[in-house]
Scaffold this active site. Structure first.
Site, PDB file in Angstrom:
ATOM      1  N   TYR A 141      15.714 -23.418  -8.948  1.00 16.15           N
ATOM      2  CA  TYR A 141      16.726 -22.533  -8.373  1.00 16.15           C
ATOM      3  C   TYR A 141      16.290 -21.070  -8.390  1.00 16.15           C
ATOM      4  O   TYR A 141      16.754 -20.273  -7.582  1.00 16.15           O
ATOM      5  CB  TYR A 141      18.044 -22.646  -9.162  1.00 16.15           C
ATOM      6  CG  TYR A 141      18.988 -23.697  -8.642  1.00 16.15           C
ATOM      7  CD1 TYR A 141      18.589 -25.015  -8.505  1.00 16.15           C
ATOM      8  CD2 TYR A 141      20.298 -23.362  -8.301  1.00 16.15           C
ATOM      9  CE1 TYR A 141      19.469 -25.979  -8.045  1.00 16.15           C
ATOM     10  CE2 TYR A 141      21.179 -24.316  -7.836  1.00 16.15           C
ATOM     11  CZ  TYR A 141      20.765 -25.623  -7.709  1.00 16.15           C
ATOM     12  OH  TYR A 141      21.637 -26.573  -7.241  1.00 16.15           O
ATOM     13  N   LYS A 192      11.152 -35.838 -14.711  1.00 16.16           N
ATOM     14  CA  LYS A 192      10.315 -36.569 -13.747  1.00 16.16           C
ATOM     15  C   LYS A 192       8.881 -36.361 -14.224  1.00 16.16           C
ATOM     16  O   LYS A 192       8.007 -35.878 -13.495  1.00 16.16           O
ATOM     17  CB  LYS A 192      10.564 -36.008 -12.336  1.00 16.16           C
ATOM     18  CG  LYS A 192       9.900 -36.805 -11.214  1.00 16.16           C
ATOM     19  CD  LYS A 192      10.531 -38.160 -10.958  1.00 16.16           C
ATOM     20  CE  LYS A 192       9.703 -38.937  -9.952  1.00 16.16           C
ATOM     21  NZ  LYS A 192      10.150 -40.332  -9.778  1.00 16.16           N
ATOM     22  N   ASP A 224      15.102 -40.561 -11.245  1.00 21.76           N
ATOM     23  CA  ASP A 224      15.483 -41.606 -10.279  1.00 21.76           C
ATOM     24  C   ASP A 224      16.135 -42.785 -10.995  1.00 21.76           C
ATOM     25  O   ASP A 224      17.169 -43.309 -10.576  1.00 21.76           O
ATOM     26  CB  ASP A 224      14.283 -42.038  -9.418  1.00 21.76           C
ATOM     27  CG  ASP A 224      13.021 -42.323 -10.215  1.00 21.76           C
ATOM     28  OD1 ASP A 224      12.986 -42.042 -11.437  1.00 21.76           O
ATOM     29  OD2 ASP A 224      12.051 -42.843  -9.623  1.00 21.76           O
ATOM     30  N   ASP A 248      22.317 -30.664 -11.166  1.00 24.74           N
ATOM     31  CA  ASP A 248      23.186 -30.446 -10.008  1.00 24.74           C
ATOM     32  C   ASP A 248      23.491 -31.789  -9.349  1.00 24.74           C
ATOM     33  O   ASP A 248      24.647 -32.116  -9.076  1.00 24.74           O
ATOM     34  CB  ASP A 248      22.489 -29.504  -9.013  1.00 24.74           C
ATOM     35  CG  ASP A 248      23.332 -29.255  -7.779  1.00 24.74           C
ATOM     36  OD1 ASP A 248      24.536 -28.974  -7.939  1.00 24.74           O
ATOM     37  OD2 ASP A 248      22.792 -29.356  -6.665  1.00 24.74           O
ATOM     38  N   ASP A 252      27.214 -34.369  -9.742  1.00 26.83           N
ATOM     39  CA  ASP A 252      28.060 -34.823  -8.626  1.00 26.83           C
ATOM     40  C   ASP A 252      28.179 -36.348  -8.660  1.00 26.83           C
ATOM     41  O   ASP A 252      29.255 -36.911  -8.450  1.00 26.83           O
ATOM     42  CB  ASP A 252      27.454 -34.410  -7.270  1.00 26.83           C
ATOM     43  CG  ASP A 252      28.009 -33.082  -6.761  1.00 26.83           C
ATOM     44  OD1 ASP A 252      28.353 -32.233  -7.604  1.00 26.83           O
ATOM     45  OD2 ASP A 252      28.091 -32.888  -5.536  1.00 26.83           O
TER      46      ASP A 252
END
Ligand code: IPM
Ligand code: MG
Length: 359
Positions: A141, A192, A224, A248, A252
């Site tokens: 970000y 990751k 993942d 982020d 959600d």
């Protein structure tokens, strides 16, 4: 002592969910002796309309001088065409960064009466209680270099940089261990590391910190797989700690386990526990101004503020009990509605919470 709260209602449904939440604040002050003063300022699209900047210097200054910030939501189609650097979202990111709110807490808790509102089977989500800890002021970000470049032949390339230094990783990881210690004692670090060096470093640092917290059961998961596990068997998680971008996305995803993103609060804290509190959902321009939005995420964000920053946990518990009670009574906004329940609007939902404060 009077707590100084800065209210930034923002855009879209922001003003109406904030008005609803202020009804709850008003009732806590009047009936239960909470001592707060509220100040209001502009931020996001509303500030762009007023002065051309998503985060005016005057708002940032008020934010620095207040004890805590309550934020509604920012952004909307009206401001999507303007220069990227001046969009409403940039104001939010600047506020997080300027105030060094590096620790984002996003609890995903299922209220029992909402088990049927989740798109997952009730037995998969019943009793769900996960804390997602998202790093909020670093990673892709904020990494440099960034931007869109045009090559001499006219081909455009977009670039962002995912970067974390040791200090940024260890401070968020330590919070993860501490918070897990106050819950079920299980911390899952999501990365990751099979592909990205940034997160290889992340995994190394979290692993070595683990030695200092022998009571915490530490695990690691690729992002993942974590996304898959969150819908396959979400109750395997207690606390998840992860980077800005992964957090982020996963937050959600986790919100839908609980029935609606309209239910989820968040806290963004600095190293001293000072912070900003906002619903996880966005400004929902499609339903703005229609008294349809669910105010419970913002009302619960207020509860998080009272608990984490203002040291008023009795008031926080009072709000949380009232929200649970209101749902028990069958009141629902559209996003969490199911057959046989009573559908009500934004303001009426807040009024029901106010009524239930004394229950
Ligand atoms: C969030 C939002 C923000 C983010 C946007 C509005 C910039 O999606 O708080 O999760 O990406 O952090
Ligand atoms: Mg988001």
């Amino acid at each position: 002592m009077t707590h100084k709260i800065l209210v930034l209602a923002g855009d879209g449904i922001g003003p109406e969910i904030m008005e609803a939440t202020e009804l709850v604040i008003g009732a806590l002050v009047k009936r239960f002796g909470l001592d707060v003063s509220l100040e209001h300022a502009l931020m996001g699209g509303a500030a762009i309309d007023d002065c051309g900047e998503p985060l005016p210097a005057s708002t940032l200054d008020l934010a620095r001088r207040s004890d805590a910030i309550l934020l509604g939501a920012v952004g909307g189609p009206k401001w999507e065409k303007i220069d990227r650097a001046r969009r409403p979202e940039r104001g939010l990111l600047a506020l997080r960064s300027e105030l060094e709110l590096f620790c984002n807490l996003r609890p995903a808790v299922l209220f029992a009466p909402l088990a049927a509102s989740s798109t997952l089977k009730p037995d998969v989500v019943a009793g769900l209680d996960i804390m997602i800890i998202r790093e909020l002021t670093g990673g892709i970000y904020f990494g440099e270099p960034r931007g869109i470049e045009v090559a001499p032949d006219g081909t455009r390339s977009g670039r962002n940089t995912m970067v974390y230094n040791e200090h940024e990783i260890s401070r968020i990881a330590r919070l993860g261990f501490d918070i897990a210690g106050k819950r079920q004692g299980r911390l899952c670090s999501v990365d990751k590391a099979n592909v990205l060096e940034t997160t290889e470093l992340w995994r190394d640092i979290v692993t070595s910190l683990g030695d200092e917290y022998p009571a915490i059961e530490l695990s690691h998961m690729y992002v993942d797989n974590a996304a898959m596990q969150l819908v396959r068997n979400p109750k395997q998680f207690d606390v998840i700690v992860t980077s800005n971008l992964f957090g982020d996305v996963l937050s959600d995803l986790a919100s839908m386990l609980t029935g609606s993103i309209g239910m989820l609060p968040s806290a963004s804290l600095d190293a001293d526990g000072k912070g900003m509190f906002e619903p996880v959902h966005g400004s929902a321009p499609d339903i703005a101004g229609q008294d349809l939005a669910n105010p419970l995420a913002t009302i619960q964000s207020l509860a998080m503020m009272l608990r984490y920053t203002l040291d008023e946990s009795a008031h926080a518990e009072r709000i949380e009990r009232a929200v649970a009670r209101t749902l028990d009574k069958g009141y629902r906004t559209g996003d969490i509605y199911s057959d046989g329940m009573q559908k009500i609007g934004t303001r009426a939902m807040a009024e029901q919470v106010v009524t239930a404060l004394g229950d």
